[in-house]
Design an enzyme around this catalytic site. Structure first.
Site, short mmCIF file in Angstrom:
data_model
loop_
_atom_site.label_atom_id
_atom_site.label_comp_id
_atom_site.label_asym_id
_atom_site.label_seq_id
_atom_site.Cartn_x
_atom_site.Cartn_y
_atom_site.Cartn_z
N CYS A 1 21.56 22.02 -2.73
CA CYS A 1 20.20 21.70 -3.16
C CYS A 1 19.34 21.55 -1.91
CB CYS A 1 20.20 20.39 -3.94
SG CYS A 1 18.56 19.77 -4.32
N CYS B 1 16.42 17.39 -0.08
CA CYS B 1 16.29 16.38 0.98
C CYS B 1 17.12 16.85 2.17
CB CYS B 1 16.80 15.03 0.52
SG CYS B 1 16.44 14.68 -1.18
N GLN C 1 1.29 8.90 -6.74
CA GLN C 1 2.16 8.96 -5.55
C GLN C 1 3.61 8.77 -5.99
OE1 GLN C 1 1.40 9.69 -2.47
NE2 GLN C 1 -0.81 9.46 -2.40
N GLU D 1 -13.64 13.88 -7.69
CA GLU D 1 -12.37 14.55 -8.00
C GLU D 1 -12.61 15.76 -8.89
OE1 GLU D 1 -8.98 14.37 -7.29
OE2 GLU D 1 -8.78 15.91 -8.83
N CYS E 1 -1.92 14.52 4.50
CA CYS E 1 -0.53 14.82 4.18
C CYS E 1 -0.04 16.02 4.98
CB CYS E 1 -0.35 15.07 2.68
SG CYS E 1 -1.40 16.39 2.07
C1 LIG Z 1 -3.80 14.29 -2.08
S1 LIG Z 1 -4.52 14.22 -3.67
C2 LIG Z 1 -5.38 12.70 -3.63
C3 LIG Z 1 -4.62 11.59 -4.22
C4 LIG Z 1 -5.33 10.29 -4.42
N1 LIG Z 1 -5.90 9.74 -3.24
C5 LIG Z 1 -4.32 9.32 -5.03
O1 LIG Z 1 -3.65 8.61 -4.27
O2 LIG Z 1 -4.21 9.31 -6.25
C6 LIG Z 1 -5.82 15.39 -3.51
C7 LIG Z 1 -6.74 15.49 -4.71
O3 LIG Z 1 -7.79 16.40 -4.39
C8 LIG Z 1 -8.21 17.03 -5.59
N2 LIG Z 1 -8.99 18.21 -5.19
C9 LIG Z 1 -8.55 19.37 -4.69
N3 LIG Z 1 -9.58 20.19 -4.41
C10 LIG Z 1 -10.71 19.52 -4.72
C11 LIG Z 1 -12.10 19.84 -4.63
N4 LIG Z 1 -12.51 21.00 -4.17
N5 LIG Z 1 -12.98 18.91 -5.03
C12 LIG Z 1 -12.56 17.70 -5.51
N6 LIG Z 1 -11.27 17.35 -5.61
C13 LIG Z 1 -10.36 18.25 -5.21
C14 LIG Z 1 -6.89 17.31 -6.29
O4 LIG Z 1 -7.07 17.50 -7.68
C15 LIG Z 1 -6.09 16.05 -5.97
O5 LIG Z 1 -6.21 15.09 -7.00
#
Ligand SMILES: C[S@@+](CC[C@H](N)C(=O)[O-])C[C@H]1O[C@@H](n2cnc3c(N)ncnc32)[C@H](O)[C@@H]1O
Length: 466
Positions: free
Chosen positions: A83, A86, A300, A350, A422
Site C-alpha cells: 500500500c 504511508c 481536516q 469559499e 499545504c
Molecule cells: C485547504 S482548503 C481550506 C480549508 C479550510 N481552511 C478548513 O480548515 O476547513 C481550500 C479551500 O479553498 C476552496 N477554493 C478553491 N478554489 C477557490 C476559489 N477560486 N475561490 C474560493 N474558494 C476556493 C476549496 O473549495 C477549499 O474548501
C-alpha cells in the site's frame, strides 16, 4: 558503469540516500547526477537501477538494499510496502520531521529568503497512529495479490486501498493503523457481511456490481462514527438489511448513510444521499467549538493536529477583538469561527456551496453571530465585498493563491496576512510575491498533520511594512 558515457536505462549505481522530496521519493547523488527513487528512505544504502534520465536527473528503482538506514524503524502496518499510503512508516519520526523541515527550508531559500527568515522545527504530532478521522476504502472484484500468496488464491472480492500506480487492483486492507482501531473493526464487518450476503463489489471495467466505496469518519472528541456506503444504485432491498446487519454488531456507529453514484468515475461523492440511521453527521470539537461533519463535508483529517494548527493561526493573527477579519478559501469556516471570538467581524470566502452551507450551520451551532460566509470564486466575491479587512487569513489549495489575487490583496492592504500553506513551494512563491506589495515574513512555523507522509503544513504571518 563506464564513466565516459551518459547513464542509460538498466545501469546500476551504488549510493546512500540523503533526503526525500515532496512526492516522498528518496534522493541521492552519483557524481554529477541527482537520483530519485521510490520505496527507500534517507540514510539507506542501495544499488539503484536507472529507469530514465532527464539532463542531470536520473529516475531509478531499488535493485538491492545494501545497508539499512540508521533511521530505520519497524513499520506497524501489515500492508506496508504494497500500500503506498504511508510511505515513511519505516523512517523514525524524528527523521521524518527533519526531512519535512528540509522541504520547507529549501522552498523558501529557493525564493531568495535568507537567514533573516527563521523556519522553526516542525511541530510533530503526538499520536503517530490512529490519528486519521476519515478514510475512504474501495470495493472491488479485483483483489491485488501479494507475491508470497499461494497460487489460485481467491481474488474476486476486496475492500481496501488501491495498490500504488495500479488503479485496477485493490489491496484487501485488514487493518489501517493510522485510523482508530474501532474503525478497523467496522471495516472488517463491512467486508464479512457483504460477502456473507453475496453483495457484488463494483467492477471498474464493466461498470457493474453494487458496492463501490465505504467512507468511514470518526470524531476524536465525541467518539461518534459515521459510515457512508457508496453504491452504484439505490437497491434498498439489499442495502438496508446489509446496513442493519452491520449496525447490529456495531452500536458505536452513530450514523449510517448511503450515497448513490451511478457515474463511471471512481468518486465517493454520490448524486444523492439517504440517511439510514442517525442524524446524518457526527460532531467533532476543536478549540471549544463544535462542528457537524457529514459524509461529504470537507474537514481536516487529523483532529488533534488541526486543533494545534488553528491555535497557531489564532496566535499569529493576534487579533484583540475590534478587528475585521477575512478568511479566504475558508472551507467549512473552521478558521473563521475560531477567530470570531476575538474579532469584531469575520467574513469567510469559499467556492464550494456545500462547504459554505456547512460553515453557516457551524456558525449557528456555536451561536456565533459575527461571522458571515460569502459563496463564490474568491476574486469575484472579494470584488463585491465593501470595506477592507484588518487581518486576512488565506488557506488556498496546493496551487497557492491565484496570481490575480496578489494585487487585490496588495490593494486591500490588511496590516497582517496569515498564510496557511499545504505546499511549501507555492507558499514560498506567494510570500515572495507579497513582498512586492510591502509584506515581510520573519518566521515560518511548519506543522505535521499527516505522519508517515511527505505532506507538511506551514503557517506564517506577513506584516505590511509601515
Ligand atoms: C485547504 S482548503 C481550506 C480549508 C479550510 N481552511 C478548513 O480548515 O476547513 C481550500 C479551500 O479553498 C476552496 N477554493 C478553491 N478554489 C477557490 C476559489 N477560486 N475561490 C474560493 N474558494 C476556493 C476549496 O473549495 C477549499 O474548501
Amino acid at each position: 558503469m563506464n564513466a565516459e558515457r551518459k547513464p542509460r536505462r538498466g545501469d546500476l549505481f551504488e549510493l546512500t540516500l540523503e533526503r526525500f522530496d515532496e512526492r516522498g521519493d528518496a534522493l541521492g547523488r552519483a557524481g554529477e547526477y541527482a537520483i530519485e527513487l521510490a520505496r527507500a528512505i534517507p540514510g539507506e544504502r542501495v544499488r539503484a537501477e536507472v529507469r530514465w534520465r532527464r539532463r542531470n536527473r536520473l529516475g531509478a528503482r531499488v535493485a538491492e538494499r545494501l545497508e539499512p538506514s540508521p533511521h530505520a524503524v519497524e513499520p506497524r502496518c501489515a500492508h506496508f510496502g504494497s500500500c503506498g499510503g504511508c510511505s515513511f512508516q519505516s523512517l523514525a519520526y524524528a527523521a521524518q520531521l527533519e526531512g519535512l523541515h528540509g522541504l520547507v527550508e529549501r522552498a523558501f531559500r529557493a525564493q531568495g529568503f535568507g537567514a533573516e527568515l527563521e523556519i522553526t522545527p516542525v511541530e510533530g504530532a503526538r499520536e503517530l497512529y490512529g490519528y486519521r478521522n476519515r478514510m475512504e476504502f474501495t470495493f472491488s472484484n479485483r483483489r491485488w495479490i501479494a507475491r508470497d500468496e499461494p497460487p489460485g488464491a481467491e481474488a474476486g472480492f476486496a475492500l481496501g486501498l488501491h495498490a500504488p500506480g495500479l488503479h485496477s487492483k485493490v489491496i484487501d486492507v485488514a487493518a489501517c493503523p493510522i485510523q482508530p482501531a474501532a474503525v478497523d473493526r467496522i471495516l472488517a464487518t463491512l467486508r464479512s457481511a457483504a460477502r456473507a450476503r453475496g453483495l457484488e463489489p463494483w467492477d471498474q471495467r464493466t461498470h457493474t456490481g453494487l458496492l463501490r466505496h465505504a467512507l468511514l469518519r470518526s470524531s476524536r472528541a465525541s467518539g461518534e462514527i459515521l459510515v457512508d456506503l457508496v453504491t452504484s444504485r439505490d437497491a434498498p432491498g439489499e442495502v438496508e438489511p446489509y446496513a442493519q446487519a452491520v449496525l447490529a454488531l456495531h452500536p458505536e456507529i452513530t450514523t449510517f448513510v448511503q450515497n448513490v453514484n451511478t457515474r463511471h468515475g471512481q468518486t465517493a461523492q454520490g448524486e444523492r444521499e439517504r440517511v439510514l440511521h442517525g442524524p446524518g453527521f457526527i460532531v467533532e470539537r476543536l478549540l471549544g467549538l463544535s462542528f457537524a461533519v457529514s459524509a461529504n463535508s470537507f474537514f481536516q483529517t487529523n483532529s488533534a493536529q488541526a486543533e494545534r494548527l488553528f491555535g497557531l493561526v489564532r496566535e499569529l493573527a493576534g487579533t484583540r477583538g475590534d478587528e475585521r477579519v477575512f478568511d479566504l478559501y475558508c472551507g467549512t469556516g473552521t478558521i473563521a469561527l475560531v477567530l470570531a471570538a476575538q474579532a469584531r467581524e469575520v467574513v469567510g470566502f469559499e467556492l464550494a456551496p456545500s462547504a459554505v452551507a456547512d460553515a453557516r450551520a457551524n456558525a449557528a451551532r456555536n451561536s456565533i453571530g459575527n461571522a458571515r460566509f460569502v459563496e463564490g470564486d474568491v476574486l469575484a466575491a472579494l470584488g463585491r465585498e465593501p470595506g477592507e479587512p484588518d487581518v486576512c487569513v488565506v488557506d488556498p489549495p496546493r496551487a497557492g493563491l491565484h496570481p490575480r489575487l496578489l494585487p487585490v490583496l496588495g490593494a486591500l492592504a490588511p496590516r497582517r496576512i496569515v498564510y496557511v500553506s499545504c505546499n511549501p513551494v507555492s507558499g514560498a512563491r506567494d510570500a515572495r510575491a507579497l513582498a512586492g506589495f510591502g509584506y515581510r515574513v520573519r518566521q515560518v512555523r511548519p506543522i505535521d498533520l499527516f505522519p508517515h507522509t511527505p505532506h507538511v503544513e506551514s503557517v506564517f504571518a506577513l506584516e505590511r511594512a509601515p
